[in-house]
Design a protein around this motif. Structure first.
Motif, PDB file in Angstrom:
ATOM      1  N   ALA A  41       0.825  -1.208   0.000  1.00  0.00           N
ATOM      2  CA  ALA A  41       0.000   0.000   0.000  1.00  0.00           C
ATOM      3  C   ALA A  41       0.860   1.259   0.000  1.00  0.00           C
ATOM      4  O   ALA A  41       0.575   2.224  -0.719  1.00  0.00           O
ATOM      5  CB  ALA A  41      -0.933  -0.011   1.208  1.00  0.00           C
ATOM      6  N   VAL A  42       1.927   1.256   0.781  1.00  0.00           N
ATOM      7  CA  VAL A  42       2.804   2.433   0.838  1.00  0.00           C
ATOM      8  C   VAL A  42       3.495   2.636  -0.503  1.00  0.00           C
ATOM      9  O   VAL A  42       3.535   3.753  -1.046  1.00  0.00           O
ATOM     10  CB  VAL A  42       3.832   2.294   1.974  1.00  0.00           C
ATOM     11  N   ASN A  43       4.022   1.579  -1.058  1.00  0.00           N
ATOM     12  CA  ASN A  43       4.733   1.699  -2.324  1.00  0.00           C
ATOM     13  C   ASN A  43       3.799   2.059  -3.481  1.00  0.00           C
ATOM     14  O   ASN A  43       4.247   2.593  -4.500  1.00  0.00           O
ATOM     15  CB  ASN A  43       5.484   0.409  -2.625  1.00  0.00           C
ATOM     16  N   ALA A  44       2.496   1.796  -3.314  1.00  0.00           N
ATOM     17  CA  ALA A  44       1.513   2.143  -4.346  1.00  0.00           C
ATOM     18  C   ALA A  44       1.060   3.589  -4.249  1.00  0.00           C
ATOM     19  O   ALA A  44       0.324   4.052  -5.118  1.00  0.00           O
ATOM     20  CB  ALA A  44       0.305   1.215  -4.264  1.00  0.00           C
ATOM     21  N   GLY A  45       1.484   4.295  -3.185  1.00  0.00           N
ATOM     22  CA  GLY A  45       1.158   5.711  -3.113  1.00  0.00           C
ATOM     23  C   GLY A  45       0.502   6.196  -1.845  1.00  0.00           C
ATOM     24  O   GLY A  45       0.171   7.394  -1.749  1.00  0.00           O
ATOM     25  N   ALA A  46       0.278   5.332  -0.851  1.00  0.00           N
ATOM     26  CA  ALA A  46      -0.324   5.800   0.394  1.00  0.00           C
ATOM     27  C   ALA A  46       0.538   6.880   1.033  1.00  0.00           C
ATOM     28  O   ALA A  46       1.759   6.740   1.116  1.00  0.00           O
ATOM     29  CB  ALA A  46      -0.513   4.639   1.365  1.00  0.00           C
ATOM     30  N   ASP A  47      -0.090   7.961   1.476  1.00  0.00           N
ATOM     31  CA  ASP A  47       0.649   9.076   2.069  1.00  0.00           C
ATOM     32  C   ASP A  47       0.905   8.895   3.559  1.00  0.00           C
ATOM     33  O   ASP A  47       1.834   9.494   4.111  1.00  0.00           O
ATOM     34  CB  ASP A  47      -0.147  10.373   1.881  1.00  0.00           C
ATOM     35  N   ALA A  48       0.077   8.108   4.212  1.00  0.00           N
ATOM     36  CA  ALA A  48       0.198   7.817   5.637  1.00  0.00           C
ATOM     37  C   ALA A  48      -0.556   6.517   5.870  1.00  0.00           C
ATOM     38  O   ALA A  48      -1.183   5.977   4.950  1.00  0.00           O
ATOM     39  CB  ALA A  48      -0.387   8.956   6.481  1.00  0.00           C
ATOM     40  N   LEU A  49      -0.489   6.017   7.078  1.00  0.00           N
ATOM     41  CA  LEU A  49      -1.182   4.778   7.417  1.00  0.00           C
ATOM     42  C   LEU A  49      -2.080   4.990   8.631  1.00  0.00           C
ATOM     43  O   LEU A  49      -1.741   5.740   9.549  1.00  0.00           O
ATOM     44  CB  LEU A  49      -0.186   3.667   7.744  1.00  0.00           C
ATOM     45  N   GLU A  50      -3.210   4.312   8.621  1.00  0.00           N
ATOM     46  CA  GLU A  50      -3.989   4.120   9.835  1.00  0.00           C
ATOM     47  C   GLU A  50      -4.044   2.615  10.066  1.00  0.00           C
ATOM     48  O   GLU A  50      -4.555   1.874   9.219  1.00  0.00           O
ATOM     49  CB  GLU A  50      -5.400   4.691   9.710  1.00  0.00           C
TER      50      GLU A  50
END
Length: 281
Positions: A41-50
């Motif tokens: 998810a991060v590598n696909a473009g997520a700016d932050a995580l919840e």
């Protein structure tokens, strides 16, 4: 106080973008699988995580996310396991804002001060307790700030002015504004209306940037949230449904991912489209 949220929102404003923040359950269906899903998810473009910590009675969550809690618990995932996963994520993504969604019984059981200290030391930036309203949140907010954690509170869709004022005053990092009443992932999730009214109602009282959640399941929803003046959007049930499609095993048997490559392909397409929708014309 940590500054990852402030830096993120400033950087995105310069690029004329909003934030896309996926919700993912730690340990679902296994800790190793969850870490692979989060990396994707991060590598696909997520700016932050919840990130969620599995809990046996997740009252703010609909059936889809409830299943993710149950799968992780059936696999034996504990709060300590979740903390270990946060350490791993923080080591891999040192600048990424990491928010936690955790039910109030966890800090009650572990001890409030110890709870916030543990999550801060692991690398979390914020904690949202969805079953603790702001009127009861002062002890949690004080303990959070003492541990260098941002306390996050929910601004309900039909909140009183007193509640919204309290949410604005007590939330740090961002405000979680609910796009509509109900629990996450219900049949109404495709009907997201009146977002500008929701955002403007919360903005009247100041406070940190607003992220819209509950029912955010398509790029159009993200586009509408950003157009309404929100700093971004959080999506949980839609991502959990993708994971659910690729997991076999039902309670009480621990689940397992049947085809991680297929899951990752679908997740990348979804996250990429949701992130693209944050880009303003």
């Amino acid at each position: 106080m940590t500054t990852r949220y402030e830096k993120l929102f400033a950087d995105l404003a310069e690029k004329n973008e909003g934030a896309f923040v996926p919700f993912i359950m730690l340990g679902d269906p296994t800790p190793a699988d969850a870490l692979e899903i989060i990396r994707t998810a991060v590598n696909a473009g997520a700016d932050a995580l919840e990130l969620g910590v599995p809990f046996s009675d997740p009252v703010a969550d609909g059936p889809t996310i409830q299943k993710s809690h149950i799968r992780a618990l059936d696999g034996g995932v504990t709060v300590n396991d979740a903390i270990d996963q946060i350490r791993t994520i923080r080591s891999e993504f040192p600048d990424l804002p990491i928010g936690m969604l955790i039910y109030g019984n966890v800090p009650f059981t572990r001890g409030v001060d110890k709870f916030y200290r543990e999550f801060a030391e692991a690398g979390a930036d914020s904690v949202l307790l969805p079953d603790v309203p702001v009127r009861e949140g002062q002890p949690f907010a004080e303990a959070a700030e003492a541990a260098d954690i941002h306390p996050i509170f929910i601004a309900p869709a039909q909140a009183t002015e007193e509640t919204l004022e309290g949410v604005a005053a007590s939330s740090k990092g961002y405000i979680y504004a609910v796009s509509r009443d109900g629990v996450t992932g219900t049949e109404r999730e495709s009907s997201i209306t009146g977002l500008e009214d929701v955002v403007n109602n919360v903005k009247r009282f100041g406070g940190p940037p607003i992220l819209l959640g509950f029912g955010i399941s398509s790029p159009d929803h993200v586009r509408d949230a950003v157009a309404a003046g929100a700093a971004g959007a959080i999506s949980g049930s839609a991502i959990t449904k993708i994971i659910d499609k690729h997991v076999e095993g039902e309670h009480p048997n621990p689940g397992r991912v049947t085809d991680m490559d297929a899951l990752k392909k679908e997740l990348i397409a979804f996250v990429s489209a949701m992130k693209d929708a944050t880009k303003k014309a």
